[in-house]
Scaffold this motif. Structure first.
Motif, PDB file in Angstrom:
ATOM      1  N   GLN A 143      56.953  22.630  56.736  1.00 43.69           N
ATOM      2  CA  GLN A 143      56.753  21.538  54.878  1.00 43.69           C
ATOM      3  C   GLN A 143      56.015  22.706  54.340  1.00 43.69           C
ATOM      4  N   GLY A 144      54.964  22.408  54.867  1.00 46.56           N
ATOM      5  CA  GLY A 144      53.440  22.750  54.861  1.00 46.56           C
ATOM      6  C   GLY A 144      53.866  24.360  54.450  1.00 46.56           C
ATOM      7  N   LEU A 145      54.232  25.151  55.774  1.00 42.82           N
ATOM      8  CA  LEU A 145      54.492  26.269  55.335  1.00 42.82           C
ATOM      9  C   LEU A 145      55.253  26.760  54.248  1.00 42.82           C
ATOM     10  N   LEU A 146      55.650  25.982  53.859  1.00 45.05           N
ATOM     11  CA  LEU A 146      57.251  25.996  52.290  1.00 45.05           C
ATOM     12  C   LEU A 146      56.293  25.968  51.141  1.00 45.05           C
ATOM     13  N   LEU A 147      55.479  25.438  51.736  1.00 41.93           N
ATOM     14  CA  LEU A 147      54.330  24.669  50.276  1.00 41.93           C
ATOM     15  C   LEU A 147      53.965  26.351  49.837  1.00 41.93           C
ATOM     16  N   LEU A 148      53.758  26.512  51.038  1.00 37.64           N
ATOM     17  CA  LEU A 148      52.567  27.714  51.042  1.00 37.64           C
ATOM     18  C   LEU A 148      52.650  29.032  50.200  1.00 37.64           C
ATOM     19  N   LEU A 149      54.133  29.109  50.417  1.00 39.27           N
ATOM     20  CA  LEU A 149      54.909  30.665  50.707  1.00 39.27           C
ATOM     21  C   LEU A 149      55.689  30.234  48.738  1.00 39.27           C
ATOM     22  N   ARG A 150      55.788  29.398  48.487  1.00 34.75           N
ATOM     23  CA  ARG A 150      56.169  29.308  46.789  1.00 34.75           C
ATOM     24  C   ARG A 150      55.079  28.656  46.627  1.00 34.75           C
ATOM     25  N   MET A 151      53.664  28.134  46.571  1.00 35.00           N
ATOM     26  CA  MET A 151      52.279  28.788  46.096  1.00 35.00           C
ATOM     27  C   MET A 151      52.111  29.844  46.185  1.00 35.00           C
ATOM     28  N   ALA A 152      52.943  30.572  46.752  1.00 39.11           N
ATOM     29  CA  ALA A 152      52.331  32.476  46.297  1.00 39.11           C
ATOM     30  C   ALA A 152      52.920  33.111  45.511  1.00 39.11           C
ATOM     31  N   MET A 153      54.306  32.437  44.988  1.00 42.06           N
ATOM     32  CA  MET A 153      55.486  33.497  44.212  1.00 42.06           C
ATOM     33  C   MET A 153      54.647  33.358  43.037  1.00 42.06           C
ATOM     34  N   PRO A 154      53.959  31.970  42.432  1.00 45.51           N
ATOM     35  CA  PRO A 154      53.461  32.088  40.983  1.00 45.51           C
ATOM     36  C   PRO A 154      51.831  33.020  41.724  1.00 45.51           C
ATOM     37  N   ALA A 155      50.521  32.931  42.527  1.00 45.77           N
ATOM     38  CA  ALA A 155      49.933  34.045  42.112  1.00 45.77           C
ATOM     39  C   ALA A 155      50.117  35.369  42.308  1.00 45.77           C
ATOM     40  N   MET A 156      50.938  35.498  43.309  1.00 40.75           N
ATOM     41  CA  MET A 156      52.027  37.221  43.009  1.00 40.75           C
ATOM     42  C   MET A 156      52.279  37.467  41.740  1.00 40.75           C
ATOM     43  N   GLY A 157      52.848  36.756  40.793  1.00 40.52           N
ATOM     44  CA  GLY A 157      53.549  37.324  39.425  1.00 40.52           C
ATOM     45  C   GLY A 157      52.035  37.347  38.519  1.00 40.52           C
ATOM     46  N   LEU A 158      51.292  36.609  38.551  1.00 36.84           N
ATOM     47  CA  LEU A 158      50.031  36.709  38.048  1.00 36.84           C
ATOM     48  C   LEU A 158      49.100  38.312  38.507  1.00 36.84           C
ATOM     49  N   VAL A 159      49.247  38.194  40.122  1.00 35.99           N
ATOM     50  CA  VAL A 159      49.101  39.729  40.199  1.00 35.99           C
ATOM     51  C   VAL A 159      50.249  41.057  39.839  1.00 35.99           C
ATOM     52  N   LEU A 160      51.262  40.789  40.073  1.00 36.07           N
ATOM     53  CA  LEU A 160      52.388  41.859  38.419  1.00 36.07           C
ATOM     54  C   LEU A 160      52.268  41.877  37.809  1.00 36.07           C
ATOM     55  N   ILE A 161      51.551  40.774  37.044  1.00 35.68           N
ATOM     56  CA  ILE A 161      51.442  41.077  35.270  1.00 35.68           C
ATOM     57  C   ILE A 161      50.073  41.551  35.181  1.00 35.68           C
ATOM     58  N   LEU A 162      48.761  41.202  35.128  1.00 36.61           N
ATOM     59  CA  LEU A 162      47.939  42.060  35.819  1.00 36.61           C
ATOM     60  C   LEU A 162      47.878  43.960  35.896  1.00 36.61           C
ATOM     61  N   GLN A 163      48.561  43.773  37.314  1.00 35.06           N
ATOM     62  CA  GLN A 163      48.125  44.759  37.472  1.00 35.06           C
ATOM     63  C   GLN A 163      49.115  45.639  37.382  1.00 35.06           C
ATOM     64  N   GLY A 164      50.679  45.038  36.745  1.00 36.86           N
ATOM     65  CA  GLY A 164      51.815  46.142  37.103  1.00 36.86           C
ATOM     66  C   GLY A 164      52.001  47.037  36.651  1.00 36.86           C
ATOM     67  N   TRP A 165      51.245  47.487  35.726  1.00 37.96           N
ATOM     68  CA  TRP A 165      51.025  49.035  34.762  1.00 37.96           C
ATOM     69  C   TRP A 165      50.590  49.540  35.652  1.00 37.96           C
ATOM     70  N   ARG A 166      49.241  50.000  36.563  1.00 38.29           N
ATOM     71  CA  ARG A 166      49.310  50.522  36.998  1.00 38.29           C
ATOM     72  C   ARG A 166      49.504  51.034  38.031  1.00 38.29           C
ATOM     73  N   LEU A 167      50.948  50.656  38.238  1.00 42.10           N
ATOM     74  CA  LEU A 167      52.011  51.912  39.456  1.00 42.10           C
ATOM     75  C   LEU A 167      52.865  53.018  38.903  1.00 42.10           C
ATOM     76  N   ASP A 168      53.588  53.564  39.438  1.00 45.33           N
ATOM     77  CA  ASP A 168      54.592  54.564  38.145  1.00 45.33           C
ATOM     78  C   ASP A 168      55.636  53.761  38.697  1.00 45.33           C
ATOM     79  N   SER A 169      56.546  54.213  37.955  1.00 45.14           N
ATOM     80  CA  SER A 169      57.845  54.158  37.613  1.00 45.14           C
ATOM     81  C   SER A 169      58.400  53.175  38.745  1.00 45.14           C
ATOM     82  N   ALA A 170      58.969  54.360  39.749  1.00 41.61           N
ATOM     83  CA  ALA A 170      59.942  53.610  40.908  1.00 41.61           C
ATOM     84  C   ALA A 170      59.156  53.134  41.854  1.00 41.61           C
ATOM     85  N   LEU A 171      58.072  52.945  41.711  1.00 40.69           N
ATOM     86  CA  LEU A 171      57.407  51.875  42.877  1.00 40.69           C
ATOM     87  C   LEU A 171      57.670  50.216  41.780  1.00 40.69           C
TER      88      LEU A 171
END
Length: 112
Positions: free
Chosen positions: A52-80
């Motif tokens: 359950q603790g591992l599941l908690l860490l994985l689910r906490m990683a989803m918002p962190a990944m979302g924040l990274v994609l919002i802030l840095q997603g514009w740097r990726l090319d179209s296919a990526l």
């Protein structure tokens, strides 16, 4: 330089950020309730708490990944961007499906 373009990666980031927050909170409550519901410690409980603790860490990683994609997603090319967006949507849908399975199991246990 920051580009204010809304693209596939940024949209996937918004989905992961705002969709992952309730999932992370529910995983935290699930861990606390699981540990409070048992009166004694057993090997199965320790293993369950670790999972359950591992599941908690994985689910906490989803918002962190979302924040990274919002802030840095514009740097990726179209296919990526499209590939990352599809992977993020698949991860979100898998998390939602698991949560719905847990909710259904909880409701069935409650009816007994």
């Amino acid at each position: 330089m920051v580009d204010g373009v809304l693209n596939w990666a940024s949209l996937a980031g918004v989905l992961l950020l705002f969709g992952g927050l309730p999932l992370a909170v529910s995983a935290g409550f699930q861990l606390v309730l699981q540990l409070m519901g048992r009166a004694r410690l057993a090997d199965g409980l320790v293993t369950l708490a670790l999972l359950q603790g591992l599941l908690l860490l994985l689910r906490m990683a989803m918002p962190a990944m979302g924040l990274v994609l919002i802030l840095q997603g514009w740097r990726l090319d179209s296919a990526l961007q499209l590939a990352v967006a599809l992977l993020a949507i698949a991860a979100f849908l898998e998390a939602v499906a698991g949560t719905l399975r847990d909710l259904d199991g909880w409701q069935q246990r409650r009816r007994r």
